[in-house]
Design a protein around this motif. Structure first.
Motif, PDB file in Angstrom:
ATOM      1  N   GLY A 194       0.825  -1.197   0.000  1.00  0.00           N
ATOM      2  CA  GLY A 194       0.000   0.000   0.000  1.00  0.00           C
ATOM      3  C   GLY A 194       0.857   1.244   0.000  1.00  0.00           C
ATOM      4  O   GLY A 194       2.084   1.191  -0.181  1.00  0.00           O
ATOM      5  N   PHE A 195       0.216   2.379   0.235  1.00  0.00           N
ATOM      6  CA  PHE A 195       0.913   3.669   0.202  1.00  0.00           C
ATOM      7  C   PHE A 195       1.746   3.876   1.466  1.00  0.00           C
ATOM      8  O   PHE A 195       1.330   3.510   2.572  1.00  0.00           O
ATOM      9  CB  PHE A 195      -0.095   4.813   0.074  1.00  0.00           C
ATOM     10  CG  PHE A 195      -0.640   4.978  -1.317  1.00  0.00           C
ATOM     11  CD1 PHE A 195       0.010   5.780  -2.247  1.00  0.00           C
ATOM     12  CD2 PHE A 195      -1.800   4.330  -1.698  1.00  0.00           C
ATOM     13  CE1 PHE A 195      -0.484   5.932  -3.527  1.00  0.00           C
ATOM     14  CE2 PHE A 195      -2.312   4.481  -2.987  1.00  0.00           C
ATOM     15  CZ  PHE A 195      -1.643   5.280  -3.911  1.00  0.00           C
ATOM     16  N   SER A 196       2.904   4.468   1.289  1.00  0.00           N
ATOM     17  CA  SER A 196       3.690   4.911   2.435  1.00  0.00           C
ATOM     18  C   SER A 196       3.018   6.126   3.062  1.00  0.00           C
ATOM     19  O   SER A 196       2.381   6.918   2.368  1.00  0.00           O
ATOM     20  CB  SER A 196       5.112   5.284   2.006  1.00  0.00           C
ATOM     21  OG  SER A 196       5.771   4.169   1.442  1.00  0.00           O
ATOM     22  N   ASP A 197       3.176   6.250   4.370  1.00  0.00           N
ATOM     23  CA  ASP A 197       2.608   7.381   5.104  1.00  0.00           C
ATOM     24  C   ASP A 197       3.714   8.360   5.485  1.00  0.00           C
ATOM     25  O   ASP A 197       4.859   7.948   5.701  1.00  0.00           O
ATOM     26  CB  ASP A 197       1.921   6.901   6.382  1.00  0.00           C
ATOM     27  CG  ASP A 197       0.611   6.176   6.101  1.00  0.00           C
ATOM     28  OD1 ASP A 197       0.084   6.320   4.985  1.00  0.00           O
ATOM     29  OD2 ASP A 197       0.124   5.477   7.009  1.00  0.00           O
ATOM     30  N   PRO A 198       3.372   9.657   5.615  1.00  0.00           N
ATOM     31  CA  PRO A 198       4.383  10.616   6.091  1.00  0.00           C
ATOM     32  C   PRO A 198       4.912  10.288   7.480  1.00  0.00           C
ATOM     33  O   PRO A 198       6.002  10.735   7.846  1.00  0.00           O
ATOM     34  CB  PRO A 198       3.614  11.947   6.098  1.00  0.00           C
ATOM     35  CG  PRO A 198       2.505  11.767   5.128  1.00  0.00           C
ATOM     36  CD  PRO A 198       2.118  10.325   5.218  1.00  0.00           C
ATOM     37  N   THR A 199       4.160   9.503   8.254  1.00  0.00           N
ATOM     38  CA  THR A 199       4.621   9.138   9.599  1.00  0.00           C
ATOM     39  C   THR A 199       5.582   7.953   9.598  1.00  0.00           C
ATOM     40  O   THR A 199       6.196   7.661  10.627  1.00  0.00           O
ATOM     41  CB  THR A 199       3.416   8.801  10.497  1.00  0.00           C
ATOM     42  OG1 THR A 199       2.643   7.767   9.873  1.00  0.00           O
ATOM     43  CG2 THR A 199       2.526  10.031  10.701  1.00  0.00           C
ATOM     44  N   ASP A 200       5.722   7.252   8.479  1.00  0.00           N
ATOM     45  CA  ASP A 200       6.652   6.125   8.400  1.00  0.00           C
ATOM     46  C   ASP A 200       8.095   6.629   8.435  1.00  0.00           C
ATOM     47  O   ASP A 200       8.438   7.582   7.728  1.00  0.00           O
ATOM     48  CB  ASP A 200       6.427   5.319   7.113  1.00  0.00           C
ATOM     49  CG  ASP A 200       5.083   4.607   7.101  1.00  0.00           C
ATOM     50  OD1 ASP A 200       4.646   4.159   8.170  1.00  0.00           O
ATOM     51  OD2 ASP A 200       4.488   4.503   6.008  1.00  0.00           O
ATOM     52  N   ALA A 207       6.620  -0.889   4.853  1.00  0.00           N
ATOM     53  CA  ALA A 207       6.340  -2.260   4.427  1.00  0.00           C
ATOM     54  C   ALA A 207       5.898  -3.114   5.607  1.00  0.00           C
ATOM     55  O   ALA A 207       4.942  -3.900   5.495  1.00  0.00           O
ATOM     56  CB  ALA A 207       7.585  -2.859   3.761  1.00  0.00           C
ATOM     57  N   ARG A 208       6.547  -2.973   6.732  1.00  0.00           N
ATOM     58  CA  ARG A 208       6.154  -3.743   7.913  1.00  0.00           C
ATOM     59  C   ARG A 208       4.745  -3.354   8.366  1.00  0.00           C
ATOM     60  O   ARG A 208       3.937  -4.216   8.743  1.00  0.00           O
ATOM     61  CB  ARG A 208       7.152  -3.515   9.051  1.00  0.00           C
ATOM     62  CG  ARG A 208       8.491  -4.206   8.811  1.00  0.00           C
ATOM     63  CD  ARG A 208       9.398  -4.123  10.029  1.00  0.00           C
ATOM     64  NE  ARG A 208      10.629  -4.877   9.802  1.00  0.00           N
ATOM     65  CZ  ARG A 208      10.780  -6.163  10.011  1.00  0.00           C
ATOM     66  NH1 ARG A 208       9.730  -6.871  10.449  1.00  0.00           N
ATOM     67  NH2 ARG A 208      11.933  -6.769   9.785  1.00  0.00           N
ATOM     68  N   ARG A 209       4.442  -2.064   8.363  1.00  0.00           N
ATOM     69  CA  ARG A 209       3.118  -1.608   8.763  1.00  0.00           C
ATOM     70  C   ARG A 209       2.046  -2.147   7.822  1.00  0.00           C
ATOM     71  O   ARG A 209       1.008  -2.665   8.267  1.00  0.00           O
ATOM     72  CB  ARG A 209       3.083  -0.076   8.793  1.00  0.00           C
ATOM     73  CG  ARG A 209       1.702   0.510   9.066  1.00  0.00           C
ATOM     74  CD  ARG A 209       1.694   2.022   8.965  1.00  0.00           C
ATOM     75  NE  ARG A 209       2.236   2.494   7.689  1.00  0.00           N
ATOM     76  CZ  ARG A 209       1.571   2.451   6.546  1.00  0.00           C
ATOM     77  NH1 ARG A 209       0.346   1.939   6.481  1.00  0.00           N
ATOM     78  NH2 ARG A 209       2.129   2.917   5.438  1.00  0.00           N
ATOM     79  N   GLU A 210       2.271  -2.013   6.512  1.00  0.00           N
ATOM     80  CA  GLU A 210       1.282  -2.478   5.542  1.00  0.00           C
ATOM     81  C   GLU A 210       1.079  -3.989   5.643  1.00  0.00           C
ATOM     82  O   GLU A 210      -0.053  -4.473   5.550  1.00  0.00           O
ATOM     83  CB  GLU A 210       1.721  -2.104   4.118  1.00  0.00           C
ATOM     84  CG  GLU A 210       1.432  -0.666   3.732  1.00  0.00           C
ATOM     85  CD  GLU A 210      -0.055  -0.396   3.574  1.00  0.00           C
ATOM     86  OE1 GLU A 210      -0.809  -1.350   3.290  1.00  0.00           O
ATOM     87  OE2 GLU A 210      -0.468   0.768   3.738  1.00  0.00           O
ATOM     88  N   LEU A 211       2.168  -4.721   5.842  1.00  0.00           N
ATOM     89  CA  LEU A 211       2.045  -6.176   5.926  1.00  0.00           C
ATOM     90  C   LEU A 211       1.215  -6.577   7.139  1.00  0.00           C
ATOM     91  O   LEU A 211       0.365  -7.474   7.058  1.00  0.00           O
ATOM     92  CB  LEU A 211       3.438  -6.806   5.997  1.00  0.00           C
ATOM     93  CG  LEU A 211       3.476  -8.336   5.904  1.00  0.00           C
ATOM     94  CD1 LEU A 211       2.880  -8.827   4.585  1.00  0.00           C
ATOM     95  CD2 LEU A 211       4.908  -8.846   6.060  1.00  0.00           C
ATOM     96  N   GLN A 212       1.425  -5.893   8.256  1.00  0.00           N
ATOM     97  CA  GLN A 212       0.654  -6.207   9.458  1.00  0.00           C
ATOM     98  C   GLN A 212      -0.816  -5.832   9.271  1.00  0.00           C
ATOM     99  O   GLN A 212      -1.710  -6.577   9.686  1.00  0.00           O
ATOM    100  CB  GLN A 212       1.234  -5.472  10.664  1.00  0.00           C
ATOM    101  CG  GLN A 212       0.533  -5.811  11.973  1.00  0.00           C
ATOM    102  CD  GLN A 212       1.173  -5.126  13.159  1.00  0.00           C
ATOM    103  OE1 GLN A 212       1.633  -3.990  13.068  1.00  0.00           O
ATOM    104  NE2 GLN A 212       1.214  -5.806  14.293  1.00  0.00           N
ATOM    105  N   GLU A 213      -1.077  -4.685   8.638  1.00  0.00           N
ATOM    106  CA  GLU A 213      -2.458  -4.255   8.434  1.00  0.00           C
ATOM    107  C   GLU A 213      -3.214  -5.211   7.516  1.00  0.00           C
ATOM    108  O   GLU A 213      -4.400  -5.485   7.741  1.00  0.00           O
ATOM    109  CB  GLU A 213      -2.485  -2.838   7.844  1.00  0.00           C
ATOM    110  CG  GLU A 213      -2.047  -1.747   8.811  1.00  0.00           C
ATOM    111  CD  GLU A 213      -1.940  -0.382   8.160  1.00  0.00           C
ATOM    112  OE1 GLU A 213      -1.572   0.574   8.851  1.00  0.00           O
ATOM    113  OE2 GLU A 213      -2.203  -0.272   6.928  1.00  0.00           O
ATOM    114  N   GLU A 214      -2.536  -5.712   6.485  1.00  0.00           N
ATOM    115  CA  GLU A 214      -3.230  -6.519   5.485  1.00  0.00           C
ATOM    116  C   GLU A 214      -3.167  -8.015   5.762  1.00  0.00           C
ATOM    117  O   GLU A 214      -4.025  -8.761   5.270  1.00  0.00           O
ATOM    118  CB  GLU A 214      -2.659  -6.228   4.089  1.00  0.00           C
ATOM    119  CG  GLU A 214      -2.913  -4.803   3.632  1.00  0.00           C
ATOM    120  CD  GLU A 214      -2.705  -4.628   2.129  1.00  0.00           C
ATOM    121  OE1 GLU A 214      -2.014  -5.473   1.531  1.00  0.00           O
ATOM    122  OE2 GLU A 214      -3.242  -3.654   1.583  1.00  0.00           O
ATOM    123  N   CYS A 215      -2.171  -8.464   6.523  1.00  0.00           N
ATOM    124  CA  CYS A 215      -1.972  -9.911   6.685  1.00  0.00           C
ATOM    125  C   CYS A 215      -1.867 -10.353   8.139  1.00  0.00           C
ATOM    126  O   CYS A 215      -1.480 -11.501   8.404  1.00  0.00           O
ATOM    127  CB  CYS A 215      -0.718 -10.348   5.927  1.00  0.00           C
ATOM    128  SG  CYS A 215      -0.765  -9.978   4.169  1.00  0.00           S
TER     129      CYS A 215
END
Length: 302
Positions: A194-200, A207-215
């Motif tokens: 998904g999209f990177s956030d300005p807070t990343d 990538a770690r955040r998106e993976l946790q959110e989706e999987c």
């Protein structure tokens, strides 16, 4: 012969109109000086929430009520010393035979100004907060041609942008199986991401955040950078702005991924079956280049 110094107001005026605080500052300086200048700070970032109005828009706003006041632009600088020196040069080069007295609010430029001209801190006039004023009108829609023209003007003034996304290839069983996800109302499969956030803090963190959110909360291994690729996303094919994704690879350590966020389903596929999935149009088109990168890197491994 002694001449009275010119009063210089250093400000941003990032509001849709001159509010009472602005008008009172201008009135106070006009009372003390026969000639008044306004120097507007110019941000290097175009069209941001903190600095939504460009110099020309703010200059015209001031000139509408004070046509006799000279308005000058002054660019922000990384160094306060450089900013101070360039401000002095701007004033001296524009009016080489004049002296100046600089005015600003207590929390403005005065604390960091190191130039040669005297400064005066003006007391705040009531509670006029430019940020609060911008936020109060940020979602208001006005039924005027000027409002719509302003949106178009602002949009064309922005620099073309790249939107950063991340995609993650999760492997198991010695990189022989790959995790794919499917979105609702879609039949093709894709990598989680998904999209990177300005807070990343980084693309790896995104990538770690998106993976946790989706999987879900399974445990992945270390993230390895593979490549970055411009994505031919259908939403941006006719736009100037584009998406560039960063592809990472990781391994399943333990746990079982579960679909979440905007993924409806997950499945493990054998890496050797990916070419057939592509041929059968079972991989979403924008992820085919990512799959080809993964095949090139991992399909020959035992």
């Amino acid at each position: 012969m002694h001449t009275k110094p010119t009063g210089v107001i250093i400000a941003r005026f990032q509001t849709p109109s001159l509010h009472e605080g602005h008008l009172e500052i201008i009135r106070q300086v006009k009372e003390q000086h026969n000639r008044v200048l306004i120097v507007l700070g110019v941000s290097p970032v175009k069209g941001s929430r903190k600095n939504p109005l460009d110099y020309h828009t703010r200059e015209r706003m001031i000139k509408q009520q004070f046509p006799e006041i000279v308005v000058l632009p002054h660019s922000d600088q990384k160094s306060d010393i450089v900013w101070s020196n360039k401000l002095d040069e701007l004033l001296h080069n524009t009016f080489p035979h004049e002296t100046f007295q600089l005015y600003g609010s207590r929390d403005s430029f005065i604390g960091t100004y190191s130039g040669r001209y005297p400064t005066v801190a003006l007391p705040p006039v009531s509670d006029y907060n430019a940020t609060a004023m911008r936020e109060a009108i940020s979602d208001k829609v006005f039924d005027t041609e000027e409002f719509r023209a302003g949106i178009i003007y602002n949009t064309y003034s922005l620099f073309p942008s790249v939107y950063a996304t991340v995609d993650i290839a999760v492997f198991r069983n010695n990189k022989t199986e790959l995790l794919l996800g499917r979105k609702p109302n879609e039949s093709a499969w894709r990598l989680p991401g998904g999209f990177s956030d300005p807070t990343d803090e980084s693309f790896e963190a995104a990538a770690r955040r998106e993976l946790q959110e989706e999987c879900g909360t399974f445990e992945p291994g270390a993230f390895e950078y593979v490549s970055s690729v411009r994505v031919n996303d259908w939403r941006y094919r006719s736009e100037v702005n584009k998406i560039i994704t960063t592809l990472f690879v990781t391994d399943l350590i333990y746990g079982e991924p579960t679909a979440g966020d905007d993924l409806e389903a997950l499945r493990w596929v054998n890496v050797k079956d990916i070419p057939q999935l592509i041929d059968h149009q079972e991989i979403t088109d924008t992820h085919i280049p990512l799959m080809q990168l993964l095949l090139k890197k991992y399909s020959t491994q035992d």
